[in-house]
Design a protein around this motif. Structure first.
Motif: not given
Length: 72
Positions: A6-33
């Motif tokens: 599960l990833w989360h990305t949002h645009v933040d123009h204050m950051l180098d490259g303009g994107e803030d990408v986070k790996l939230i976690g790794v899950y055993s099923s789509i339902a868990e994600a």
């Protein structure tokens, strides 16, 4: 066996490259994600950027990058 990242990305123009990408976690099923999306969706920051969630599927013990790379 497959796992679901599960990833989360949002645009933040204050950051180098303009994107803030986070790996939230790794899950055993789509339902868990999806449950994690529900949990995080009410947290500060995430609640204002709900469209930034993405679930990626990966097979364990398998290369996902099949070639080398070139630095330019």
């Amino acid at each position: 066996m497959e796992v679901y990242l599960l990833w989360h990305t949002h645009v933040d123009h204050m950051l180098d490259g303009g994107e803030d990408v986070k790996l939230i976690g790794v899950y055993s099923s789509i339902a868990e994600a999806n449950s994690a999306i529900e949990r995080k969706g009410s947290c500060e920051g995430f609640r204002d950027h709900k469209v930034g969630f993405e679930i990626s599927t990966y097979t364990l013990d398998k290369d996902t990058w099949s070639e080398g790379f070139v630095t330019q």
